[in-house]
Design a protein around this motif. Structure first.
Motif, short mmCIF file in Angstrom:
data_model
loop_
_atom_site.label_atom_id
_atom_site.label_comp_id
_atom_site.label_asym_id
_atom_site.label_seq_id
_atom_site.Cartn_x
_atom_site.Cartn_y
_atom_site.Cartn_z
N ASN A 38 -4.83 -11.94 4.31
CA ASN A 38 -3.83 -11.17 5.45
C ASN A 38 -2.20 -10.52 5.04
N ARG A 39 -2.34 -10.40 3.79
CA ARG A 39 -1.32 -9.73 3.20
C ARG A 39 -1.00 -8.66 3.58
N ALA A 40 -2.47 -8.36 2.89
CA ALA A 40 -2.90 -7.04 2.21
C ALA A 40 -2.97 -6.03 2.98
N PHE A 41 -3.98 -6.78 4.54
CA PHE A 41 -4.66 -6.10 5.60
C PHE A 41 -3.16 -5.52 6.69
N GLY A 42 -2.29 -6.60 6.80
CA GLY A 42 -0.96 -6.23 8.03
C GLY A 42 -0.09 -5.18 7.39
N PRO A 43 0.73 -5.14 8.47
CA PRO A 43 1.55 -3.78 8.55
C PRO A 43 1.98 -3.35 7.23
N THR A 44 2.94 -3.53 6.53
CA THR A 44 3.44 -3.01 5.64
C THR A 44 2.12 -2.62 4.50
N GLY A 45 1.20 -3.27 4.46
CA GLY A 45 0.20 -2.54 3.35
C GLY A 45 -0.32 -1.67 4.28
N MET A 46 -0.78 -1.86 5.58
CA MET A 46 -1.18 -0.37 6.06
C MET A 46 0.02 0.59 6.17
N ALA A 47 0.80 0.51 6.23
CA ALA A 47 1.92 1.97 6.36
C ALA A 47 1.92 2.34 4.73
N ARG A 48 1.47 1.83 4.14
CA ARG A 48 1.60 1.88 2.65
C ARG A 48 0.71 3.11 2.09
#
Ligand code: HEM
Length: 394
Positions: free
Chosen positions: A94-104
């Protein structure tokens, strides 16, 4: 109960007329040739997607392993798991595809979209699938997984063949078996290499990840990759391809997007509603259930007709009208609902937005060079197989 042949309509207009009849009649029907129970109304389709207890995804694994194919790693993946295993596997990624991952990732996707759009517009006449709509998501998921760019050219054939498994005719069996073997060899090799030398990529992250104190096995990581690679390319490519078709058919939308970039996300949501890349949700009933007052016996294959639900007049006013910014626009079911809600929805929306932000300011018109669209084979994934267009530079 009525039985309908989903393969009978020959045009998109006919298909939507058939869905409208299904919604108006009993709402629940049987589908030839699979004999599945199919729900056409919004509330029923959402129930099928949401109620994982009565509508199992795990029981679908067998449809990904028909007798002519045998073991298929994708059948072991997240999308064909019920809780509690689904919950554990999903938490890992989940984390890799969440908002932080996407912003990166955003700057990288923007750069890639700009480069591809520049090249496509400078050619003026292109196949937009080859030059843009497929290549963008392919390059992004390829890099996220840390795969070697010189191998990316194989991915289109792989994803087309994987998408055909549930509806393949005998003449396609050998090609699909070869694809599964090729992908196993390729992705298996990637896993071995990353075990030896981990990097900053998603395969290494999956190999490092632990579920309740246990590492994933190579077979489990392989099944993740079998799911992520086609899922990351094909559906997003169809979203961008369908968006291009609607821009060509609605020049006023291109004008509006050129005048105001903020219009682009509204436009994309309406493309998702009207032309969902994934047309059906499949499940198996775990007990005797009822939809729209009609009984379905335990063990039946159940289909939610997403493309029909998204045009249910009970939810959307004038559902066949393409109207970006409409009320309830984002209530479409194109990314699913509930625990299996698309893991890549944020990524797909971002890729489509940045694709149009790169293309739209560069063109004053987008013209389809063939009046009839050549759609992908099969009914499950909806989008253009090729898209010859003329791009008139701004
Ligand atoms: C699940 C659609 C893009 C990865 C789903 C589901 C739908 C869907 C409808 C739910 C399936 C079900 O309920 O059985 C789409 C569409 C996309 C898109 C329309 C593009 C426009 C992506 C991307 C990725 C991705 C870019 C990853 C890179 C996944 C995964 C699942 C999933 C892993 C399984 C989630 C789970 O079972 O918990 N997608 N998808 N998708 N999608 Fe997407």
């Amino acid at each position: 109960m009525q039985t309908y042949d989903l393969f009978a309509p020959t045009t998109e207009t006919e298909r939507h007329a058939l869905y409208a009849r299904m919604r108006a009649e009993s709402g629940l029907c049987r589908i030839a040739p699979f004999g599945a129970y199919a729900a056409a109304r919004y509330e029923d389709v959402r129930t099928i997607q949401k109620d994982a207890q009565r509508f199992s995804s795990e029981a679908l694994a067998t449809t990904a392993e028909p007798p002519w194919l045998g073991p298929n790693p994708v059948a072991q993946s997240l999308v064909t798991r019920d809780p509690p295993r689904h919950t554990q596997l999903r938490a890992l990624i989940n984390r890799a595809f969440g908002p932080t991952g996407m912003a990166r990732l955003e700057a990288q996707v923007r750069q890639e979209a700009q480069t591809l759009a520049e090249a496509a517009v400078s050619q003026r006449e292109v196949d937009l699938v080859d030059a843009f709509s497929f290549v963008l998501p392919r390059n992004i998921i390829g890099r996220m997984l840390g795969l070697e760019p010189s191998t990316f050219t194989e991915f289109k054939r792989w994803s087309v063949n994987m998408g055909l498994i549930t509806s393949a005719v005998p003449a396609q069996h050998a090609g699909i078996r070869d694809t599964v073997k090729e992908m196993e060899d390729y992705l298996g090799g990637v896993i071995t290499a990353r075990r030896r030398q981990p990097g900053e990529d998603m395969v290494s992250d999956l190999l490092r990840a632990e579920v309740e104190g246990q590492r994933l096995t190579d077979a489990e990581v392989l099944s993740f990759l079998f799911l992520l690679l086609p899922a990351g390319m094909e559906t997003t490519a169809q979203l961008i391809g369908n968006a291009a078709i609607l821009l060509a058919r609605h020049p006023e939308q291109l004008e509006q997007a050129r005048a105001d970039r903020a219009h682009i996300p509204r436009f994309i949501e309406e493309v998702l509603r009207c032309e969902p890349p994934a047309q059906f949700a499949f499940r198996v009933a775990t007990s005797d259930v009822e939809l729209s007052g009609t009984p379905i016996p335990a063990g039946s294959l159940v289909m939610g007709l997403v493309a029909s639900a998204n045009r249910d007049e009970r939810i959307f006013e004038q559902p066949d009208v393409f109207a970006p910014g409409r009320e309830k626009a984002s209530q479409h079911l194109s990314f699913g609902h509930g625990i299996h809600f698309c893991l890549g929805a944020q990524l797909a929306r971002m890729e489509a937005r940045l694709a149009l932000e790169a293309l739209v300011p560069r063109i004053r018109a987008l013209r389809l060079r063939a009046p009839d669209i050549e759609w992908l084979p099969g009914l499950t994934i909806h989008g253009p197989r090729t898209l010859p267009v003329e791009l008139l530079p701004a």
